[in-house]
Design an enzyme around this catalytic site. Structure first.
Site, PDB file in Angstrom:
ATOM      1  N   HIS A  61       0.832  -1.219   0.000  1.00 44.33           N
ATOM      2  CA  HIS A  61       0.000   0.000   0.000  1.00 44.33           C
ATOM      3  C   HIS A  61       0.855   1.254   0.000  1.00 44.33           C
ATOM      4  O   HIS A  61       1.891   1.300   0.661  1.00 44.33           O
ATOM      5  CB  HIS A  61      -0.890   0.037   1.248  1.00 44.33           C
ATOM      6  N   PRO A  62       0.371   2.298  -0.696  1.00 38.29           N
ATOM      7  CA  PRO A  62       1.048   3.593  -0.586  1.00 38.29           C
ATOM      8  C   PRO A  62       0.735   4.191   0.783  1.00 38.29           C
ATOM      9  O   PRO A  62      -0.265   3.827   1.400  1.00 38.29           O
ATOM     10  CB  PRO A  62       0.382   4.424  -1.689  1.00 38.29           C
ATOM     11  N   GLU A  78     -10.318   4.303  -2.961  1.00 36.55           N
ATOM     12  CA  GLU A  78     -10.500   4.167  -1.510  1.00 36.55           C
ATOM     13  C   GLU A  78     -10.138   5.457  -0.783  1.00 36.55           C
ATOM     14  O   GLU A  78     -10.695   5.777   0.270  1.00 36.55           O
ATOM     15  CB  GLU A  78      -9.648   2.994  -0.990  1.00 36.55           C
ATOM     16  N   PHE A 109       1.035   3.114   7.825  1.00 36.56           N
ATOM     17  CA  PHE A 109      -0.262   3.218   8.510  1.00 36.56           C
ATOM     18  C   PHE A 109      -1.352   2.654   7.610  1.00 36.56           C
ATOM     19  O   PHE A 109      -1.574   3.132   6.500  1.00 36.56           O
ATOM     20  CB  PHE A 109      -0.556   4.689   8.833  1.00 36.56           C
ATOM     21  N   ILE A 111      -5.257   1.924   6.879  1.00 36.81           N
ATOM     22  CA  ILE A 111      -6.620   2.285   7.245  1.00 36.81           C
ATOM     23  C   ILE A 111      -7.501   2.080   6.022  1.00 36.81           C
ATOM     24  O   ILE A 111      -7.084   2.379   4.902  1.00 36.81           O
ATOM     25  CB  ILE A 111      -6.700   3.744   7.765  1.00 36.81           C
ATOM     26  N   ALA A 113      -9.709   3.617   4.146  1.00 40.50           N
ATOM     27  CA  ALA A 113     -10.002   5.058   4.109  1.00 40.50           C
ATOM     28  C   ALA A 113     -11.322   5.359   3.424  1.00 40.50           C
ATOM     29  O   ALA A 113     -11.781   6.507   3.442  1.00 40.50           O
ATOM     30  CB  ALA A 113      -8.868   5.781   3.395  1.00 40.50           C
TER      31      ALA A 113
END
Lengths: 168, 168
Positions: A61-62, A78, A109, A111, A113
């Site tokens: 993930h970025p 997202e 991190f 999440i 989003a």
């Protein structure tokens, strides 16, 4: 009735970057329904993928709020609420807290989003930053599972189907 | 009264193979007492060392039951009960289950073996093998903490002390 096609490990890697997850999902496919696929994904992710696989998936993930050409279409979708609501100062603060988070926990991190504003994401990042590493690892894995479920659902809504009896 | 010397990161790496742990312990030293050192070790290990540091520490241990020249004196002492009670067939079974464990979880089976027989270690390995990966990660980290505490205690019993007022 139509039955879904088998899923390839390559398809699954776009859903979740853990190779163990992707291989196990591909082996378990085809699924009779989206519900079956979601159940299998949850079981494989929580019971079979080890911590290295979790870290591998996170690494795909970025950082949240990142906009670069290499960010996937799904990641962009997202994060669309977060990106459209980020002021310059929020974006700057997010970048700083992302770096601090990665320094403490050793991974990006995570999440889900979808639908969250930049301010909501930032507040959640600051709250979770206070977690013990093992607690945060599990929280991150739960977010990854939500993202996985969301993407599987999208994949099933796109997936072409074949008749359950085929003509040679 | 005598005060312990500052601990070096190198000393601490023999206690626990996580570089983050070793650096933080060295920075927090000298400790007025063993109890203070144990408290600091627990806090640093559980609250500050991230999952990569945990995996780094696990990787510094030989597989339980392994006898090779590279195994440290402390590891040998900790495993002495297990090694002296292992029959050939138990040793063989331990090796097989160690391999199976590593395949599932991605790290070596961690157990504070001090005083445990080979049969006890094997039974515990089989029991823990059924754990979910996140549960097992935390169990392994708790065992690593026990080993860390044991080694710190040994280190303090060996550590030369200097007078709290020194003469230049």
């Amino acid at each position: 009735m139509a039955a879904p096609l088998p899923l390839s490990a390559e398809d699954m890697l776009r859903v979740n970057g853990s190779r163990r997850f992707a291989a196990a999902m591909a082996a378990a496919s085809p699924f009779a329904s989206l519900a079956d696929a979601l159940l299998a994904a949850r079981r494989i992710w929580l019971d079979e993928v080890d911590v290295n696989g979790w870290l591998e998936a996170f690494a795909a993930h970025p950082a949240i709020g990142t906009t670069s050409p290499s960010v996937s279409k799904w990641s962009k979708e997202e994060q669309s609420a977060a990106l459209s609501t980020a002021t310059d100062s929020t974006a700057q603060e997010l970048a700083e807290w992302n770096a601090r988070y990665r320094e403490k926990f050793g991974f990006v991190f995570m999440i889900c989003a979808s639908g969250r504003t930049a301010a909501e994401v930032l507040a959640e990042l600051k709250r979770r930053y206070t977690n013990r590493p093992i607690v945060e690892l599990e929280a991150a894995a739960q977010e990854e599972l939500k993202i996985t479920e969301l993407r599987l659902t999208k994949l099933f809504s796109l997936e072409p189907t074949v008749p359950s009896t085929t003509i040679e």
